[in-house]
Design an enzyme around this catalytic site. Structure first.
Site, PDB file in Angstrom:
ATOM      1  N   ALA A 164      -6.401   2.392   7.848  1.00 19.53           N
ATOM      2  CA  ALA A 164      -4.956   2.519   8.028  1.00 19.53           C
ATOM      3  C   ALA A 164      -4.659   3.081   9.424  1.00 19.53           C
ATOM      4  O   ALA A 164      -5.124   2.539  10.428  1.00 19.53           O
ATOM      5  CB  ALA A 164      -4.379   3.386   6.909  1.00 19.53           C
ATOM      6  N   TYR A 165      -3.906   4.165   9.499  1.00 17.07           N
ATOM      7  CA  TYR A 165      -3.490   4.750  10.780  1.00 17.07           C
ATOM      8  C   TYR A 165      -4.704   5.096  11.641  1.00 17.07           C
ATOM      9  O   TYR A 165      -4.711   4.883  12.860  1.00 17.07           O
ATOM     10  CB  TYR A 165      -2.652   5.990  10.490  1.00 17.07           C
ATOM     11  CG  TYR A 165      -1.839   6.530  11.628  1.00 17.07           C
ATOM     12  CD1 TYR A 165      -1.633   5.810  12.804  1.00 17.07           C
ATOM     13  CD2 TYR A 165      -1.242   7.788  11.526  1.00 17.07           C
ATOM     14  CE1 TYR A 165      -0.875   6.319  13.830  1.00 17.07           C
ATOM     15  CE2 TYR A 165      -0.474   8.312  12.545  1.00 17.07           C
ATOM     16  CZ  TYR A 165      -0.299   7.579  13.699  1.00 17.07           C
ATOM     17  OH  TYR A 165       0.457   8.096  14.714  1.00 17.07           O
ATOM     18  N   SER A 166      -5.740   5.627  11.015  1.00 22.35           N
ATOM     19  CA  SER A 166      -6.948   6.007  11.740  1.00 22.35           C
ATOM     20  C   SER A 166      -7.549   4.827  12.494  1.00 22.35           C
ATOM     21  O   SER A 166      -7.995   4.961  13.642  1.00 22.35           O
ATOM     22  CB  SER A 166      -7.968   6.584  10.754  1.00 22.35           C
ATOM     23  OG  SER A 166      -9.214   6.782  11.368  1.00 22.35           O
ATOM     24  N   ASP A 205       0.817  -1.207   0.000  1.00 19.34           N
ATOM     25  CA  ASP A 205       0.000   0.000   0.000  1.00 19.34           C
ATOM     26  C   ASP A 205       0.855   1.263   0.000  1.00 19.34           C
ATOM     27  O   ASP A 205       0.452   2.289  -0.552  1.00 19.34           O
ATOM     28  CB  ASP A 205      -0.927   0.004   1.218  1.00 19.34           C
ATOM     29  CG  ASP A 205      -2.099  -0.959   1.054  1.00 19.34           C
ATOM     30  OD1 ASP A 205      -2.408  -1.317  -0.100  1.00 19.34           O
ATOM     31  OD2 ASP A 205      -2.694  -1.345   2.075  1.00 19.34           O
ATOM     32  N   GLY A 206       2.042   1.209   0.608  1.00 12.95           N
ATOM     33  CA  GLY A 206       2.923   2.374   0.606  1.00 12.95           C
ATOM     34  C   GLY A 206       3.345   2.767  -0.796  1.00 12.95           C
ATOM     35  O   GLY A 206       3.351   3.950  -1.158  1.00 12.95           O
ATOM     36  N   ASP A 249      -1.897  14.329  21.615  1.00 14.22           N
ATOM     37  CA  ASP A 249      -0.650  14.102  20.881  1.00 14.22           C
ATOM     38  C   ASP A 249      -0.786  14.432  19.403  1.00 14.22           C
ATOM     39  O   ASP A 249       0.201  14.376  18.664  1.00 14.22           O
ATOM     40  CB  ASP A 249      -0.209  12.643  21.022  1.00 14.22           C
ATOM     41  CG  ASP A 249       0.451  12.366  22.364  1.00 14.22           C
ATOM     42  OD1 ASP A 249       0.420  13.268  23.227  1.00 14.22           O
ATOM     43  OD2 ASP A 249       0.980  11.256  22.550  1.00 14.22           O
ATOM     44  N   GLU A 262      -4.497   9.814   4.804  1.00 14.52           N
ATOM     45  CA  GLU A 262      -4.740  10.707   5.921  1.00 14.52           C
ATOM     46  C   GLU A 262      -3.734  11.850   5.971  1.00 14.52           C
ATOM     47  O   GLU A 262      -2.605  11.739   5.487  1.00 14.52           O
ATOM     48  CB  GLU A 262      -4.704   9.958   7.258  1.00 14.52           C
ATOM     49  CG  GLU A 262      -3.337   9.493   7.718  1.00 14.52           C
ATOM     50  CD  GLU A 262      -2.894   8.183   7.133  1.00 14.52           C
ATOM     51  OE1 GLU A 262      -1.754   8.144   6.613  1.00 14.52           O
ATOM     52  OE2 GLU A 262      -3.652   7.203   7.173  1.00 14.52           O
ATOM     53  N   ARG A 309      -6.313  19.149  23.728  1.00 15.28           N
ATOM     54  CA  ARG A 309      -4.944  18.900  24.161  1.00 15.28           C
ATOM     55  C   ARG A 309      -4.705  17.414  23.946  1.00 15.28           C
ATOM     56  O   ARG A 309      -5.322  16.569  24.593  1.00 15.28           O
ATOM     57  CB  ARG A 309      -4.741  19.289  25.628  1.00 15.28           C
ATOM     58  CG  ARG A 309      -4.961  20.752  25.907  1.00 15.28           C
ATOM     59  CD  ARG A 309      -4.732  21.108  27.369  1.00 15.28           C
ATOM     60  NE  ARG A 309      -3.314  21.037  27.708  1.00 15.28           N
ATOM     61  CZ  ARG A 309      -2.798  20.228  28.623  1.00 15.28           C
ATOM     62  NH1 ARG A 309      -3.582  19.368  29.266  1.00 15.28           N
ATOM     63  NH2 ARG A 309      -1.509  20.241  28.887  1.00 15.28           N
TER      64      ARG A 309
END
Length: 292
Positions: A189-191, A73-74, A177, A148, A175
């Protein structure tokens, strides 16, 4: 009846011999079938294809009807951000791990691709995100993302304070990260790792997913994909960054703001005729099988 493809592009950045062998196999197979094939230059150099037609991703986007991306996928994300600017369809041969965007099995690629070339396929349009880093209303840096856009600290992990405006209306402050702003394509993916929802690829929606928020009330938020998202920051002493698909980083400096909205470009993704999004989810994520 779907259109037949007349010229093919071969794309990828092979990291191991098996991926390079797939490129070589596809090149000789496609040229043997009489297709004009344009090969990404680095692949042609690696395979020593001295007489092959070669070009950049932009050349392939301009000259090919179908771009075949070999890799994970990358590789697909890196190629597709550029190919989406052109009128070219894209299909992937999976030489990575999960392969949500790369449908073709490398061991069966010729048979599957042969059916696609005969017009037996389905097409999906996946929208991209566009991100701009601005100061005093002037755009300084920009990029696009298929999966994303992520706000995060630079080199050292720390809490970020920021405000989120949607369509110029204050939505919330946070507040945390960071913040993941995901397309439906990126929702697996990351989500997903951050607890975000899975969005079906046909949804015109964007997910905003907090990263380790310093409150129990922060939850992912799904908004219309035509919304404009505006990120504003309090004074900060450490570096902040915006990353696109974990491949492109845009630094954010004091006094700058970030605007994220839907890009005018689409990725035209080709699937084999028997493709099922939910079967893909089930197999990739290890979901339970049917009970009856």
């Amino acid at each position: 009846m779907n259109k037949r493809f007349e010229s093919i592009g071969l794309v990828g950045h092979p990291r191991h011999p098996a991926a390079l062998a797939t490129h070589e196999m596809l090149f000789h197979w496609l040229t043997g079938k009489g297709y004009p094939v344009i090969v990404e230059r680095q692949i042609a150099r690696d395979l020593k294809l001295q007489h092959a037609l070669t070009g950049t991703l932009a050349d392939i986007g301009q000259q090919a009807d179908l771009a075949v991306v070999v890799g994970g996928d990358g590789n697909m994300l890196g190629a597709a951000r550029i190919l989406a600017r052109y009128d070219v369809d894209v299909i992937g041969v999976n030489r990575g791990n999960l392969g949500f965007l790369t449908d073709l099995d490398p061991d069966n690629a010729k048979q599957q691709l042969s059916c696609v070339l005969e017009g037996e396929y389905s097409r999906e349009r996946r929208f991209l995100l566009e991100v701009k880093v601005c100061r005093d209303g002037q755009m300084h840096r920009r990029s696009t993302a298929i999966n994303e856009v992520v706000l995060h600290p630079g080199k050292v992990a720390h809490m970020i304070e920021f405000e989120v405006y949607i369509n110029d209306t204050f939505a919330f402050s946070q507040r945390s990260d960071g913040l993941i702003i995901s397309t439906p394509t990126g929702s697996t993916a990351y989500s997903l790792s951050a607890g975000g929802p899975i969005l079906a690829p046909t949804l015109d929606a964007i997910a905003l997913v907090p990263m380790f928020p310093h409150t129990l009330s922060a939850r992912p938020l799904v908004i219309d994909s035509n919304s404009k998202i505006h990120l504003r920051f309090s004074h900060f002493s450490n570096e902040l960054e915006i990353s696109c698909d974990s491949q492109i980083a845009l630094p954010i400096q004091q006094g700058e703001e970030v605007i994220v909205q839907r890009s005018p470009f689409y990725l035209s993704l080709i699937h084999p005729k028997d493709y099922s999004y939910f079967n893909t989810l089930s197999s990739k994520l290890g979901w339970s099988k049917k009970l009856f």
